[in-house]
Design an enzyme around this catalytic site. Sequence first.
Site, short mmCIF file in Angstrom:
data_model
loop_
_atom_site.label_atom_id
_atom_site.label_comp_id
_atom_site.label_asym_id
_atom_site.label_seq_id
_atom_site.Cartn_x
_atom_site.Cartn_y
_atom_site.Cartn_z
N ARG A 240 0.87 -1.17 0.00
CA ARG A 240 0.00 0.00 0.00
C ARG A 240 0.91 1.22 0.00
O ARG A 240 1.59 1.48 0.98
CB ARG A 240 -0.84 -0.04 1.28
CG ARG A 240 -2.09 0.82 1.26
CD ARG A 240 -2.76 0.80 2.64
NE ARG A 240 -2.16 1.78 3.54
CZ ARG A 240 -2.28 1.76 4.86
NH1 ARG A 240 -2.98 0.81 5.46
NH2 ARG A 240 -1.71 2.68 5.60
N HIS B 265 -3.99 4.70 4.62
CA HIS B 265 -5.19 3.86 4.52
C HIS B 265 -6.29 4.57 3.72
O HIS B 265 -6.86 4.02 2.81
CB HIS B 265 -5.70 3.50 5.92
CG HIS B 265 -7.11 2.99 5.94
ND1 HIS B 265 -7.45 1.77 5.39
CD2 HIS B 265 -8.25 3.54 6.43
CE1 HIS B 265 -8.76 1.61 5.53
NE2 HIS B 265 -9.26 2.66 6.15
N TYR C 211 2.61 5.85 11.90
CA TYR C 211 2.96 4.45 12.17
C TYR C 211 3.92 3.81 11.18
O TYR C 211 4.26 2.65 11.32
CB TYR C 211 1.69 3.59 12.29
CG TYR C 211 0.74 3.72 11.11
CD1 TYR C 211 -0.36 4.58 11.18
CD2 TYR C 211 0.95 3.00 9.94
CE1 TYR C 211 -1.22 4.70 10.11
CE2 TYR C 211 0.09 3.13 8.87
CZ TYR C 211 -1.00 3.98 8.95
OH TYR C 211 -1.85 4.11 7.89
#
Lengths: 344, 323
Positions: free
Chosen positions: A260, A264, A273
């Site tokens: 990815r 998100h 993170y």
Amino acid sequence: MTEYVALDAQTKSLAFDHRELGLSDDDVRRMYELMLLGRRFDERCEILQRQGKAHFHISGQGQEAAQIGAALAFIPGKDWFHPYYRDLALLLAIGVPPRELMLGWFARANDPASGGRQMPAHWGYRPLNVVTASSPVSTQIPQAAGIAYAHKLRGEDAVTYVSFGEGGASKGDFHEGLNFAAIHKVPVIFVCMNNGYAISVSANKQMAIENVADRAAGYGMPGVVVDGQDMLAVYKVMKEAVDRARRGEGPTLVECKTVRLKAHSSDDDDRLYRSREEIQRLRAEKDPLVRARAYLLEQGLADDAWFEEIEKKIMEIVNDATDWAEAQPLPRPEDAMKHVYWDR
Amino acid sequence: MAQMTYRDAVRRALIEEMERDERVFIMGEEVGVWGGTFAVTRGMYDMFGEKRVRDTPISELVIAGAAVGAAMNGLRPVAEIMTFNFALLSLDAMINHAAKVRYMFGGQFECPMVLRTTSGWGQLSATHSQTFENYVAHVPGLKVIMPGTPADAYGLLKAAIRDPDPVIFIEHTHLYRVRGEVPDEEFLLPIGQSNIKREGRDVTIVAYSRMLHEALKAADELAKEGIECEVVDIPTLRPLDLRPVVQSFKKTYRAVLATEQWLGYGVDAEIAAQIYEHAFDYLDAPIKRVTAPPVPLPYNKHLELAAMPDKEDIKRAVLEVLR
């Protein structure tokens, strides 16, 4: 027993020769084009969200090879698709027109998914049997098992595609759906797009094993782990799985190891993170477009001039879809009450 | 006209609809070889075969979820979940999916499925004895039916199976052996229609499912004391038809609402609100609710009966609103 495909390929291009997979030179060029369309369309939607023209964006950047490889193994118009929210490139590849897809981002009245009722990236497209998803993840898995059950009950040989992230594979829906599908040997392909993150939680905090597809043995269906950044490797395993399902031999769990490249969603800041170095490394080593481009050059299927021309063509398509969709009318407020129940 | 049990009425509706339409199929735990936990589908496995009377794993989520998928793909699934307590695990499929397929698709897809489940109790303790019709009756896109008589169960289940929208059909385990008249010839009943089951002039009692029978018993006994209750049944909770209730209230000026729900945020609260909205000027006494007290249902029989409403509670409530 799980099959592991192309995972240790040292190549910076692709692991298989497309001719051995029954694909023509044109097919491979087309696959690249579709990947690029997915990428540029996705980037455009991201910009629209930042501009305040769309409320929400969720990205599939980095996953295009897995989506294109999967899409081409199905028969659009006959097969059914229960995609998850990162599957933009798959939708384009099976033939949803870019203009119509763009309507969803602008939530316009003529948005074919829902007339502006559904969130962006919760795809729905009746003419190609694309079923809209709801936001709780992996709830599409039991439904896909039911869709395939209906095909089997009627004696039809359509196959159902259903995808989800490795995060969704932690849910009970995954277990119940796969178990049901395996018991009844229904024609469905479970595609886990493992990009290593469930929003912010890395895969090693989600499961104690390396591969989601290793669980397939526990359900009595074949499991395949494939390099999801290699469009040809994904096509190869998906084709085999789809052929098996179409022959009445039941479901397969395919896990595409992918990445990815973005956060998100537009509501997330992934700097909290994961490091920027990690993103840079993924872009340098894992970008499926870079890999596909290397393959095309290596095989002498394209040159720099071709890539430039394709880039231009794709941007024209994306610009046209954007301009056209933005100009379409908004839904009427009174239509908010329509379609709750059947209305003669 | 034949006397028939509630169980046989449900079974007859299922068989007739499966014979009429090959898209209809049944799935759930124990529905096949064993014939259903409450014996509703007994014999149907032999009649229709395992493809159309499908035993499933203990997986409430996939029973409802696969039914949603099959319904979108042109079948007419009738999914069975043993009791509503277990159907809690199916609610994601029903609320986030079944109820929204039509809307989130702008009308392109539909989800014509029925989820059959039960309400009921009988020394089965807290997690076997709950009833959550208000949870689902709250949700736009769903229809919720809770029939009280064999004829209603028959006619409404047939209508539910033919309905183009998802229906949650809640049978009551205490009613399976109740007998009633069901006409021999086939008929359907309209979803969303409430009915006066007994006429009276003094108090309106609104009830459904098992409490309908408690209300009728209470009305019989009160009639001996010269009190005439009008009993209105609301077998469909969504869409809710309160016209007969309001009409009755405008005649009696008093109402008792009887459900097995816990006190608070129940179906009765909705009915009371609508009576206040539509017939405020006719109010002669506060509307009285007969419910279960807000306590998990205990196992011991004496404790259980103390925590479940019955005709005596209804009679007391009627006398109170008449005072």
